[in-house]
Design a protein around this motif. Structure first.
Motif, PDB file in Angstrom:
ATOM      1  N   ILE A 181       0.828  -1.200   0.000  1.00  0.00           N
ATOM      2  CA  ILE A 181       0.000   0.000   0.000  1.00  0.00           C
ATOM      3  C   ILE A 181       0.866   1.255   0.000  1.00  0.00           C
ATOM      4  CG2 ILE A 181      -1.601   1.355   1.424  1.00  0.00           C
ATOM      5  CD1 ILE A 181      -3.041  -1.206   2.123  1.00  0.00           C
ATOM      6  N   GLU A 182       1.901   1.260   0.822  1.00  0.00           N
ATOM      7  CA  GLU A 182       2.736   2.460   0.924  1.00  0.00           C
ATOM      8  C   GLU A 182       3.568   2.693  -0.329  1.00  0.00           C
ATOM      9  OE1 GLU A 182       4.951   2.315   4.550  1.00  0.00           O
ATOM     10  OE2 GLU A 182       3.164   2.729   5.788  1.00  0.00           O
ATOM     11  N   MET A 183       3.865   1.637  -1.095  1.00  0.00           N
ATOM     12  CA  MET A 183       4.593   1.809  -2.348  1.00  0.00           C
ATOM     13  C   MET A 183       3.839   2.730  -3.302  1.00  0.00           C
ATOM     14  SD  MET A 183       5.864  -1.120  -5.064  1.00  0.00           S
ATOM     15  CE  MET A 183       7.231  -1.740  -4.085  1.00  0.00           C
ATOM     16  N   GLY A 377      11.564  -2.547  -6.086  1.00  0.00           N
ATOM     17  CA  GLY A 377      11.041  -1.631  -7.085  1.00  0.00           C
ATOM     18  C   GLY A 377      11.470  -1.961  -8.494  1.00  0.00           C
ATOM     19  N   HIS A 378      12.002  -3.174  -8.713  1.00  0.00           N
ATOM     20  CA  HIS A 378      12.425  -3.595 -10.043  1.00  0.00           C
ATOM     21  C   HIS A 378      11.356  -4.455 -10.699  1.00  0.00           C
ATOM     22  CE1 HIS A 378      16.273  -3.160  -7.692  1.00  0.00           C
ATOM     23  NE2 HIS A 378      16.411  -2.246  -8.638  1.00  0.00           N
ATOM     24  N   PRO A 424      -5.013  -6.039  -8.376  1.00  0.00           N
ATOM     25  CA  PRO A 424      -6.050  -5.572  -7.459  1.00  0.00           C
ATOM     26  C   PRO A 424      -5.552  -4.537  -6.449  1.00  0.00           C
ATOM     27  CG  PRO A 424      -5.363  -7.800  -6.900  1.00  0.00           C
ATOM     28  CD  PRO A 424      -4.745  -7.473  -8.216  1.00  0.00           C
ATOM     29  N   ILE A 425      -4.256  -4.544  -6.154  1.00  0.00           N
ATOM     30  CA  ILE A 425      -3.714  -3.496  -5.277  1.00  0.00           C
ATOM     31  C   ILE A 425      -3.981  -2.135  -5.909  1.00  0.00           C
ATOM     32  CG2 ILE A 425      -1.584  -2.533  -4.322  1.00  0.00           C
ATOM     33  CD1 ILE A 425      -0.542  -5.457  -4.150  1.00  0.00           C
ATOM     34  N   PRO A 468       2.405   4.180  -9.698  1.00  0.00           N
ATOM     35  CA  PRO A 468       1.460   5.265  -9.413  1.00  0.00           C
ATOM     36  C   PRO A 468       1.727   5.894  -8.040  1.00  0.00           C
ATOM     37  CG  PRO A 468       0.313   3.268 -10.100  1.00  0.00           C
ATOM     38  CD  PRO A 468       1.727   2.880  -9.829  1.00  0.00           C
ATOM     39  N   ASN A 469       1.420   7.171  -7.950  1.00  0.00           N
ATOM     40  CA  ASN A 469       1.423   7.885  -6.673  1.00  0.00           C
ATOM     41  C   ASN A 469      -0.003   8.388  -6.469  1.00  0.00           C
ATOM     42  OD1 ASN A 469       1.534   9.889  -4.630  1.00  0.00           O
ATOM     43  ND2 ASN A 469       3.725  10.224  -5.028  1.00  0.00           N
TER      44      ASN A 469
END
Length: 481
Positions: A181-183, A377-378, A424-425, A468-469
């Motif tokens: 979630i925090e990513m 993050g890869h 789905p995240i 995404p942010n």
């Protein structure tokens, strides 16, 4: 660089899972040989429905969603012609009666409004051929042949009613879901009260094992469930737990254990993937499920499904077909934004196999195709890559999927890999973002997510527009109003 052995083994596992075939004891397919044909009709003449009265087949929520986005209904929204259906039924009944000693059987499996198609199942290939010769049929194609054998039984699993002591992370509200979630800065949306309330998400998948028993899922807001695979499963909640895992990343709401990305959204559980075989008819099942979701008034569809190769249909698709228009499933998916629905679809897990690219319908226009990242993050090596055949950026965005934290069909916390779970995240956070700005259209939301992602200025064929942010999307979206 040499690939690590775990990723090679993972590629083999993901390839076997994506085939849709189940393992275990086999039995002969009951009833002998059957076929399903798809008939594309020339037009919709003879329909008793009109665009002036859509409430006869669309819910108020579906109509209101279109009105709010300034979208008009068109001929694709009309149900298929009842007159044509009656003609097909009379011919099928007549041929079945004449050959009753041969025990000819047939059934209308379903229809697609948007594609103007009809599915018919029969053990009589002559009957299916004759239906294809009717003057209002423009194309007939066999899309399913019964397999020689299928799984003998579906195993019932024991569901855990309580969490294991090691499942909880003391002092961490999101529990095992914290990183995923925090990513995407999803926690900041939650902090301002955007948790999916008022939004409806349809989950199109192959099975929702134990969703009627797992306490964390039973406490979620489940609007309903429906099976589109023919014949319908007599054990809807004992099929694969793939959909259970997918759903849990959004709907779970267990503080310190697992909190999903949209814990306050409503969910429809729609089964459209046949675990017994992999054939083109699954595209029809998917289309029927998507249209049902539209008619029920959903806002978002999560589809952690993808197709590129079918049993008994060698060379059915080539990479040149990845244009968003060739595959029936992709044509259907490309319509969704024009119906006011955001489709979030997995990129597929064939990046380490001979196909390598995204699968259908990840090539569709105006959707969010999601790839998988590892914890660093890869790009996960198994993730399908772009672009589409006509040069569009794919995947669109990336999220954690190597691995993601989920609930299994036993109700336990697991970590699993695949674009099925990164998707789905993202879908859950799309619901939270749209909750905050309901005046936006589906196209607006898709654009916002893309343009506030990490690689938006320099997209590529591996990461797409990047990670995404959602907090940035929220801030920019509010400034636009």
């Amino acid at each position: 660089m040499r690939l690590r052995l775990p990723y090679i083994l993972l590629a083999l596992l993901l390839a076997s899972l994506s085939s849709g075939a189940a393992s275990g004891p086999k039995m002969k397919y009951p009833g002998g040989k059957y076929y399903i044909c798809r008939y594309t009709l020339r037009d919709k003449q003879g329909s008793t429905h009109t665009l002036a009265h859509p409430g006869r087949w669309l819910s108020h929520k579906s109509i209101e969603r279109r009105r709010r986005q300034g979208l008009s209904l068109d001929s694709t929204d009309l149900p298929v012609s009842e007159r044509y259906l009656r003609t097909m039924e009379r011919m099928a009944d007549g041929m079945a009666w004449k050959s009753r000693n041969q025990k000819t059987e047939w059934a209308l499996v379903g229809t697609s409004r948007w594609n103007n198609t009809v599915l018919v199942r029969s053990n009589d290939s002559t009957l299916l051929s004759r239906l294809g010769q009717l003057d209002f049929v423009s194309r007939a194609e066999r899309v399913w042949t019964s397999p020689d054998s299928i799984d003998r039984s579906i195993r019932k699993v024991r569901v855990h009613e309580e969490w294991n002591p090691w499942d909880s992370i003391r002092g961490e509200y999101y529990g095992n879901a914290k990183e995923q979630i925090e990513m995407l800065s999803g926690q900041r949306l939650h902090n301002v009260g955007c948790r999916g309330r008022g939004m409806t998400i349809a989950v199109l998948d192959g099975g929702f094992q134990s969703c009627d028993q797992i306490p964390a899922i039973r406490r979620a807001n489940i609007a309903g469930a429906k099976d589109f695979v023919y014949p319908n499963s007599p054990f809807f909640y004992r099929e694969t737990d793939h959909g259970t895992k997918v759903l849990s990343t959004m709907a779970a709401n267990e503080p310190n254990v697992l909190v999903g990305t949209a814990p306050e959204a409503r969910y429809w559980l729609l089964r459209c993937e046949d675990q017994q075989t992999e054939q083109p008819v699954e595209e029809d099942y998917w289309a029927m499920a998507a249209e049902y979701a539209d008619s029920a008034g959903v806002d978002i569809i999560n589809s952690s499904l993808g197709y590129s190769d079918y049993d008994g249909y060698p060379g059915y698709y080539n990479q040149r077909d990845l244009d968003g228009r060739t595959a029936l499933i992709s044509r259907t998916a490309s319509m969704l934004a024009r119906k006011g629905i955001v489709l979030v679809n997995s990129a597929g897990n064939l990046g380490m196999g001979p196909w390598k690219k995204i699968t259908f319908p990840a090539d569709a226009d105006d959707i969010l195709t999601v790839g998988a990242l590892d914890t660093g993050g890869h790009n996960a090596p198994f993730c399908g890559v772009g672009p589409t055949q006509d040069g569009r950026v794919k995947p669109d965005v990336m999220a954690l999927g190597s691995p993601a934290s989920l609930l299994s069909g036993r109700g336990t916390i697991v970590r699993d890999m695949g674009t099925s779970f990164s998707t789905p995240i993202v879908a859950g956070l799309v619901a939270c973002l749209w909750q905050a700005m309901p005046e936006k259209t589906a196209i607006d939301i898709i654009r916002l997510v893309r343009q506030t992602s990490s690689h938006y200025q320099e997209p590529d064929n591996i990461y797409g527009y990047g990670t995404p942010n959602f907090w940035r999307a929220y801030m920019i979206g509010r400034l636009e109003n």
